[in-house]
Each structure stands twice: as structure tokens, then as C-alpha cells.
Design a protein around this motif. Structure first.
Motif, PDB file in Angstrom:
ATOM      1  N   VAL A  25       0.851  -1.188   0.000  1.00 56.97           N
ATOM      2  CA  VAL A  25       0.000   0.000   0.000  1.00 56.97           C
ATOM      3  C   VAL A  25       0.886   1.237   0.000  1.00 56.97           C
ATOM      4  CG1 VAL A  25      -1.730   1.274   1.318  1.00 56.97           C
ATOM      5  CG2 VAL A  25      -1.784  -1.224   1.284  1.00 56.97           C
ATOM      6  N   ASN A  26       0.559   2.217  -0.842  1.00 58.82           N
ATOM      7  CA  ASN A  26       1.321   3.458  -0.919  1.00 58.82           C
ATOM      8  C   ASN A  26       1.151   4.247   0.381  1.00 58.82           C
ATOM      9  OD1 ASN A  26       2.553   5.858  -1.505  1.00 58.82           O
ATOM     10  ND2 ASN A  26       1.355   6.301  -3.316  1.00 58.82           N
ATOM     11  N   GLU A  28       3.391   7.074   0.961  1.00 59.74           N
ATOM     12  CA  GLU A  28       4.114   8.335   0.792  1.00 59.74           C
ATOM     13  C   GLU A  28       3.193   9.516   1.080  1.00 59.74           C
ATOM     14  OE1 GLU A  28       7.122  10.561  -2.290  1.00 59.74           O
ATOM     15  OE2 GLU A  28       5.811   9.006  -3.062  1.00 59.74           O
ATOM     16  N   LYS A  30       1.296   9.869   3.546  1.00 58.92           N
ATOM     17  CA  LYS A  30       0.044   9.405   4.147  1.00 58.92           C
ATOM     18  C   LYS A  30       0.326   8.768   5.513  1.00 58.92           C
ATOM     19  CE  LYS A  30      -1.734   8.296  -0.422  1.00 58.92           C
ATOM     20  NZ  LYS A  30      -2.188   7.229  -1.296  1.00 58.92           N
ATOM     21  N   ASN A  93      10.263   1.872  -1.974  1.00 54.82           N
ATOM     22  CA  ASN A  93       9.424   2.573  -2.955  1.00 54.82           C
ATOM     23  C   ASN A  93       8.211   3.232  -2.304  1.00 54.82           C
ATOM     24  OD1 ASN A  93       7.898   0.330  -2.376  1.00 54.82           O
ATOM     25  ND2 ASN A  93       7.523  -0.229  -4.496  1.00 54.82           N
ATOM     26  N   CYS A  94       8.303   3.481  -0.991  1.00 55.04           N
ATOM     27  CA  CYS A  94       7.266   4.195  -0.220  1.00 55.04           C
ATOM     28  C   CYS A  94       5.968   3.431  -0.144  1.00 55.04           C
ATOM     29  CB  CYS A  94       7.061   5.597  -0.773  1.00 55.04           C
ATOM     30  SG  CYS A  94       8.565   6.573  -0.784  1.00 55.04           S
ATOM     31  N   THR A  95       6.058   2.131   0.006  1.00 58.70           N
ATOM     32  CA  THR A  95       4.891   1.286   0.220  1.00 58.70           C
ATOM     33  C   THR A  95       5.106   0.476   1.501  1.00 58.70           C
ATOM     34  OG1 THR A  95       5.784  -0.486  -1.142  1.00 58.70           O
ATOM     35  CG2 THR A  95       4.325   1.103  -2.242  1.00 58.70           C
TER      36      THR A  95
END
Length: 100
Positions: A25-26, A28, A30, A93-95
Motif C-alpha cells: 500500500v502506498n 508516501e 500518508k 518505494n514508499c509502500t
């Protein structure tokens, strides 16, 4: 607990995972999404975080969210409870994903 000790324990206890089979889940920009993943995956107010053998910490949930958001994109971060029974990966990768 030192960053080196946290990293050593993570190497011993963190489960192997196949990134191609994980529902990442992204996170970045958040922090609320990251906090939700951590709360759902790790039932503890104190978390261990390992970035590498020199960078790691034992933090509260709120501080862990800030630490991970600040360190995002630099390396894979492994998060666990003190018993090493519940885990989260924050990928470069910011997940992020909880491992159950």
C-alpha cells in the motif's frame, strides 16, 4: 536496545517474504495510512524498527510513524513487536504491508 542489536534480532526472526505476492500500500505522504497498517498488523504500543545495522530504534507507535515517514525511500525498513511475532515491511518505494 542498540540499532545493531535490533538489526541482529530482525535478521534472526523476521520472516522471508516474496514481494511479488504482497499487497503493498502506498504510504508516501500518508501518515494516517501507515499508522493504520501498523495498528492492524502489530498489536503493541512499542515497536522495533530496523533500517540497517547502524540505524534502528525502539519507539512508540506515534514516533514510529514519524520515523518511518522521515526515513522513507532510503532503505527497506522492518518493523516488529518486541516478541518478534508481528511484522510490517516499509519498502524503499514508499509502500508498506503487514505480514501475517
Amino acid at each position: 536496545m542498540s540499532a545493531w542489536k535490533i538489526n541482529t534480532l530482525m535478521n534472526q526472526h523476521f520472516p522471508e517474504s516474496d514481494f511479488s505476492k504482497l499487497a503493498l500500500v502506498n504510504i508516501e505522504g500518508k501518515p494516517e495510512v501507515l499508522e493504520a497498517i501498523l495498528k492492524l498488523s502489530i498489536n503493541s504500543e512499542e515497536l522495533l524498527i530496523s533500517v540497517n545495522r547502524k540505524v534502528g530504534a525502539r519507539l512508540s507507535l506515534k514516533d514510529a510513524v514519524n520515523f518511518i515517514q522521515f526515513s522513507m525511500g532510503k532503505a527497506e525498513m522492518r518493523v516488529s513487536n518486541r516478541e518478534f511475532t508481528q511484522f510490517v515491511i516499509a519498502a524503499p518505494n514508499c509502500t508498506a504491508v503487514g505480514l501475517n
